[in-house]
Design a protein around this motif. Structure first.
Motif, PDB file in Angstrom:
ATOM      1  N   LEU A   1       0.823  -1.214   0.000  1.00 28.16           N
ATOM      2  CA  LEU A   1       0.000   0.000   0.000  1.00 28.16           C
ATOM      3  C   LEU A   1       0.854   1.260   0.000  1.00 28.16           C
ATOM      4  CD1 LEU A   1      -2.831  -1.026   2.511  1.00 28.16           C
ATOM      5  CD2 LEU A   1      -3.087  -0.613   0.044  1.00 28.16           C
ATOM      6  N   ARG A   2       2.124   1.137   0.306  1.00 26.18           N
ATOM      7  CA  ARG A   2       3.032   2.299   0.270  1.00 26.18           C
ATOM      8  C   ARG A   2       3.775   2.409  -1.068  1.00 26.18           C
ATOM      9  NH1 ARG A   2       2.380   5.011   4.365  1.00 26.18           N
ATOM     10  NH2 ARG A   2       1.525   4.074   6.250  1.00 26.18           N
ATOM     11  N   ARG A   3       3.349   1.607  -2.050  1.00 27.93           N
ATOM     12  CA  ARG A   3       3.908   1.697  -3.405  1.00 27.93           C
ATOM     13  C   ARG A   3       2.777   2.121  -4.335  1.00 27.93           C
ATOM     14  NH1 ARG A   3       6.691  -4.114  -3.904  1.00 27.93           N
ATOM     15  NH2 ARG A   3       7.218  -3.336  -5.979  1.00 27.93           N
ATOM     16  N   ARG A   4       3.009   3.147  -5.127  1.00 32.39           N
ATOM     17  CA  ARG A   4       1.926   3.846  -5.830  1.00 32.39           C
ATOM     18  C   ARG A   4       1.079   2.927  -6.706  1.00 32.39           C
ATOM     19  NH1 ARG A   4       0.595   6.407 -10.536  1.00 32.39           N
ATOM     20  NH2 ARG A   4       2.492   5.701 -11.552  1.00 32.39           N
ATOM     21  N   THR A   5       1.700   2.180  -7.632  1.00 31.97           N
ATOM     22  CA  THR A   5       0.903   1.387  -8.569  1.00 31.97           C
ATOM     23  C   THR A   5       0.215   0.207  -7.889  1.00 31.97           C
ATOM     24  OG1 THR A   5       2.285   2.056 -10.450  1.00 31.97           O
ATOM     25  CG2 THR A   5       0.946   0.078 -10.731  1.00 31.97           C
ATOM     26  N   PRO A   6       0.903  -0.597  -7.062  1.00 38.22           N
ATOM     27  CA  PRO A   6       0.177  -1.665  -6.357  1.00 38.22           C
ATOM     28  C   PRO A   6      -0.955  -1.125  -5.480  1.00 38.22           C
ATOM     29  CG  PRO A   6       2.541  -2.036  -6.215  1.00 38.22           C
ATOM     30  CD  PRO A   6       2.350  -0.666  -6.803  1.00 38.22           C
ATOM     31  N   ARG A   7      -0.698  -0.002  -4.805  1.00 41.29           N
ATOM     32  CA  ARG A   7      -1.761   0.593  -3.993  1.00 41.29           C
ATOM     33  C   ARG A   7      -2.949   0.983  -4.880  1.00 41.29           C
ATOM     34  NH1 ARG A   7       0.701   4.746  -2.106  1.00 41.29           N
ATOM     35  NH2 ARG A   7      -0.081   6.294  -3.553  1.00 41.29           N
ATOM     36  N   GLY A   8      -2.657   1.612  -6.013  1.00 44.69           N
ATOM     37  CA  GLY A   8      -3.726   2.014  -6.920  1.00 44.69           C
ATOM     38  C   GLY A   8      -4.551   0.839  -7.403  1.00 44.69           C
ATOM     39  N   MET A   9      -3.881  -0.282  -7.669  1.00 41.68           N
ATOM     40  CA  MET A   9      -4.593  -1.487  -8.100  1.00 41.68           C
ATOM     41  C   MET A   9      -5.497  -2.011  -6.994  1.00 41.68           C
ATOM     42  SD  MET A   9      -1.492  -3.406 -10.158  1.00 41.68           S
ATOM     43  CE  MET A   9      -2.396  -4.954 -10.296  1.00 41.68           C
ATOM     44  N   LEU A  10      -4.948  -2.119  -5.775  1.00 39.85           N
ATOM     45  CA  LEU A  10      -5.734  -2.648  -4.665  1.00 39.85           C
ATOM     46  C   LEU A  10      -6.901  -1.728  -4.318  1.00 39.85           C
ATOM     47  CD1 LEU A  10      -2.777  -3.886  -2.413  1.00 39.85           C
ATOM     48  CD2 LEU A  10      -4.417  -5.331  -3.661  1.00 39.85           C
ATOM     49  N   VAL A  11      -6.627  -0.424  -4.302  1.00 38.97           N
ATOM     50  CA  VAL A  11      -7.686   0.537  -3.988  1.00 38.97           C
ATOM     51  C   VAL A  11      -8.800   0.464  -5.020  1.00 38.97           C
ATOM     52  CG1 VAL A  11      -8.205   3.016  -3.968  1.00 38.97           C
ATOM     53  CG2 VAL A  11      -6.293   2.137  -2.613  1.00 38.97           C
ATOM     54  N   GLU A  12      -8.448   0.408  -6.295  1.00 42.46           N
ATOM     55  CA  GLU A  12      -9.477   0.365  -7.340  1.00 42.46           C
ATOM     56  C   GLU A  12     -10.265  -0.937  -7.286  1.00 42.46           C
ATOM     57  OE1 GLU A  12     -11.787   1.781 -10.542  1.00 42.46           O
ATOM     58  OE2 GLU A  12     -10.553   2.711  -8.982  1.00 42.46           O
ATOM     59  N   LEU A  13      -9.588  -2.055  -6.963  1.00 44.09           N
ATOM     60  CA  LEU A  13     -10.293  -3.328  -6.866  1.00 44.09           C
ATOM     61  C   LEU A  13     -11.199  -3.390  -5.637  1.00 44.09           C
ATOM     62  CD1 LEU A  13      -7.460  -5.730  -8.038  1.00 44.09           C
ATOM     63  CD2 LEU A  13      -9.694  -5.447  -9.141  1.00 44.09           C
ATOM     64  N   LEU A  14     -10.820  -2.692  -4.584  1.00 44.70           N
ATOM     65  CA  LEU A  14     -11.719  -2.602  -3.432  1.00 44.70           C
ATOM     66  C   LEU A  14     -12.965  -1.794  -3.785  1.00 44.70           C
ATOM     67  CD1 LEU A  14      -9.145  -1.980  -0.552  1.00 44.70           C
ATOM     68  CD2 LEU A  14     -10.617  -3.984  -0.804  1.00 44.70           C
ATOM     69  N   ARG A  15     -12.770  -0.797  -4.616  1.00 47.79           N
ATOM     70  CA  ARG A  15     -13.897   0.055  -5.036  1.00 47.79           C
ATOM     71  C   ARG A  15     -14.719  -0.626  -6.117  1.00 47.79           C
ATOM     72  NH1 ARG A  15     -11.097   4.213  -6.309  1.00 47.79           N
ATOM     73  NH2 ARG A  15     -11.581   5.597  -4.553  1.00 47.79           N
ATOM     74  N   GLU A  16     -14.029  -1.257  -7.073  1.00 45.12           N
ATOM     75  CA  GLU A  16     -14.694  -1.889  -8.222  1.00 45.12           C
ATOM     76  C   GLU A  16     -14.183  -3.322  -8.349  1.00 45.12           C
ATOM     77  OE1 GLU A  16     -17.043  -0.629  -9.909  1.00 45.12           O
ATOM     78  OE2 GLU A  16     -16.953   1.483  -9.340  1.00 45.12           O
ATOM     79  N   PRO A  17     -14.762  -4.272  -7.618  1.00 44.57           N
ATOM     80  CA  PRO A  17     -14.252  -5.653  -7.612  1.00 44.57           C
ATOM     81  C   PRO A  17     -14.237  -6.322  -8.985  1.00 44.57           C
ATOM     82  CG  PRO A  17     -15.770  -5.298  -5.795  1.00 44.57           C
ATOM     83  CD  PRO A  17     -15.871  -4.093  -6.676  1.00 44.57           C
ATOM     84  N   ASP A  18     -15.041  -5.839  -9.925  1.00 44.03           N
ATOM     85  CA  ASP A  18     -15.099  -6.452 -11.262  1.00 44.03           C
ATOM     86  C   ASP A  18     -14.115  -5.818 -12.242  1.00 44.03           C
ATOM     87  OD1 ASP A  18     -17.130  -8.181 -10.450  1.00 44.03           O
ATOM     88  OD2 ASP A  18     -18.700  -6.730 -10.966  1.00 44.03           O
ATOM     89  N   ALA A  19     -13.282  -4.915 -11.783  1.00 45.97           N
ATOM     90  CA  ALA A  19     -12.337  -4.243 -12.685  1.00 45.97           C
ATOM     91  C   ALA A  19     -11.388  -5.264 -13.317  1.00 45.97           C
ATOM     92  CB  ALA A  19     -11.539  -3.195 -11.920  1.00 45.97           C
ATOM     93  N   THR A  20     -11.144  -5.106 -14.610  1.00 41.47           N
ATOM     94  CA  THR A  20     -10.225  -5.985 -15.342  1.00 41.47           C
ATOM     95  C   THR A  20      -8.825  -5.368 -15.369  1.00 41.47           C
ATOM     96  OG1 THR A  20     -10.647  -4.883 -17.454  1.00 41.47           O
ATOM     97  CG2 THR A  20     -12.152  -6.670 -16.811  1.00 41.47           C
ATOM     98  N   GLY A  21      -7.898  -6.143 -15.889  1.00 37.09           N
ATOM     99  CA  GLY A  21      -6.545  -5.621 -16.035  1.00 37.09           C
ATOM    100  C   GLY A  21      -6.520  -4.384 -16.915  1.00 37.09           C
ATOM    101  N   ALA A  22      -7.305  -4.400 -17.990  1.00 36.60           N
ATOM    102  CA  ALA A  22      -7.375  -3.234 -18.881  1.00 36.60           C
ATOM    103  C   ALA A  22      -7.979  -2.039 -18.153  1.00 36.60           C
ATOM    104  CB  ALA A  22      -8.201  -3.577 -20.119  1.00 36.60           C
ATOM    105  N   ASP A  23      -8.992  -2.284 -17.331  1.00 31.63           N
ATOM    106  CA  ASP A  23      -9.601  -1.202 -16.549  1.00 31.63           C
ATOM    107  C   ASP A  23      -8.570  -0.578 -15.614  1.00 31.63           C
ATOM    108  OD1 ASP A  23     -12.100  -1.704 -17.682  1.00 31.63           O
ATOM    109  OD2 ASP A  23     -12.691  -3.066 -16.061  1.00 31.63           O
ATOM    110  N   LEU A  24      -7.792  -1.425 -14.932  1.00 31.34           N
ATOM    111  CA  LEU A  24      -6.797  -0.927 -13.981  1.00 31.34           C
ATOM    112  C   LEU A  24      -5.720  -0.125 -14.696  1.00 31.34           C
ATOM    113  CD1 LEU A  24      -6.379  -4.116 -11.748  1.00 31.34           C
ATOM    114  CD2 LEU A  24      -7.635  -2.021 -11.192  1.00 31.34           C
ATOM    115  N   ALA A  25      -5.283  -0.628 -15.850  1.00 31.08           N
ATOM    116  CA  ALA A  25      -4.253   0.076 -16.612  1.00 31.08           C
ATOM    117  C   ALA A  25      -4.745   1.457 -17.033  1.00 31.08           C
ATOM    118  CB  ALA A  25      -3.856  -0.750 -17.836  1.00 31.08           C
ATOM    119  N   ALA A  26      -5.987   1.536 -17.500  1.00 31.96           N
ATOM    120  CA  ALA A  26      -6.536   2.819 -17.922  1.00 31.96           C
ATOM    121  C   ALA A  26      -6.707   3.758 -16.731  1.00 31.96           C
ATOM    122  CB  ALA A  26      -7.878   2.597 -18.616  1.00 31.96           C
ATOM    123  N   HIS A  27      -7.181   3.225 -15.629  1.00 34.52           N
ATOM    124  CA  HIS A  27      -7.417   4.055 -14.442  1.00 34.52           C
ATOM    125  C   HIS A  27      -6.110   4.614 -13.888  1.00 34.52           C
ATOM    126  CE1 HIS A  27      -9.318   5.435 -10.744  1.00 34.52           C
ATOM    127  NE2 HIS A  27      -8.358   4.830 -10.067  1.00 34.52           N
TER     128      HIS A  27
END
Length: 216
Positions: A124-150
């Motif tokens: 959680l103290r690393r920007r991209t992994p944190r961003g992935m985890l945070v977005e998946l907590l918010r949007e559990p159905d997010a795909t890899g493409a969704d995460l990359a775009a976000h």
């Protein structure tokens, strides 16, 4: 004048975090061995400054668990040797504990976090992994493409970190991406959002809508 301003800023920063450290349940342990440790380690003889620096480190780590050496040194405006000495002493006294995270050594209040939580806080103290985890907590159905775009990163970057998070036990990649132990991750994000980043703060603000109460 510039040096004086820097010194005043450093003192103000130390005092702010020292107040948090002094309120920590482990503060007494940090103080009890300081005289002997400073004498053996050749630290500065100004006990007040030494105590402020040590309490400030305890307070900083309590408010930002998982912070690594350089973050602690730079945010508290301490010297490298000074930071090394105090961290070593605090670990030896059982006030803090450390965990190796790749090239980093991360510090935690002793006995407060499970191994899973320590690993989670590190990511959680690393920007991209944190961003992935945070977005998946918010949007559990997010795909890899969704995460990359976000996150405005490449799909390959997302895939690489997903493998790391999977290996670390924080993410499942079976049939898509799913956060492991999402309640624990959400609690960590909410509790330490201010020390993590704006994406964590935004998620914390939404946390009431993400938590589902089950009375069973």
């Amino acid at each position: 004048m510039p040096d004086r301003e820097v010194d005043e800023e450093k003192r103000a920063t130390l005092k702010r975090f020292a107040a948090l450290g002094a309120a920590s349940p482990l503060a007494g342990l940090a103080s009890s061995g300081s005289a002997a440790a400073d004498s053996a380690g050749g630290a500065a003889t100004d006990r007040g400054t030494t105590s402020d620096a040590r309490d400030a480190i305890v307070g900083f780590v309590a408010s930002a668990p998982g912070a690594h050496f350089s973050k602690i040194r730079d945010d508290l405006k301490l010297g490298t040797g000074e930071t090394q000495h105090h961290l070593r002493t605090l670990v030896e006294e059982g006030v803090l504990e450390s965990r190796r995270d790749g090239d980093y050594k991360r510090f935690f209040p002793a006995g407060r976090f499970s191994p899973f939580e320590q690993v989670a806080l590190g990511y959680l103290r690393r920007r991209t992994p944190r961003g992935m985890l945070v977005e998946l907590l918010r949007e559990p159905d997010a795909t890899g493409a969704d995460l990359a775009a976000h996150l405005d990163v490449s799909r390959a970057t997302v895939s690489g970190y997903a493998r790391e998070l999977d290996d670390a036990g924080l993410l499942s990649r079976e049939g898509g991406y799913a956060v492991e132990r999402p309640e624990t991750l959400l609690l960590l994000v909410v509790k330490y959002a201010d020390s993590l980043g704006p994406d964590a703060v935004a998620l914390a603000d939404e946390s009431d809508s993400l938590v589902r109460y089950d009375p069973r």
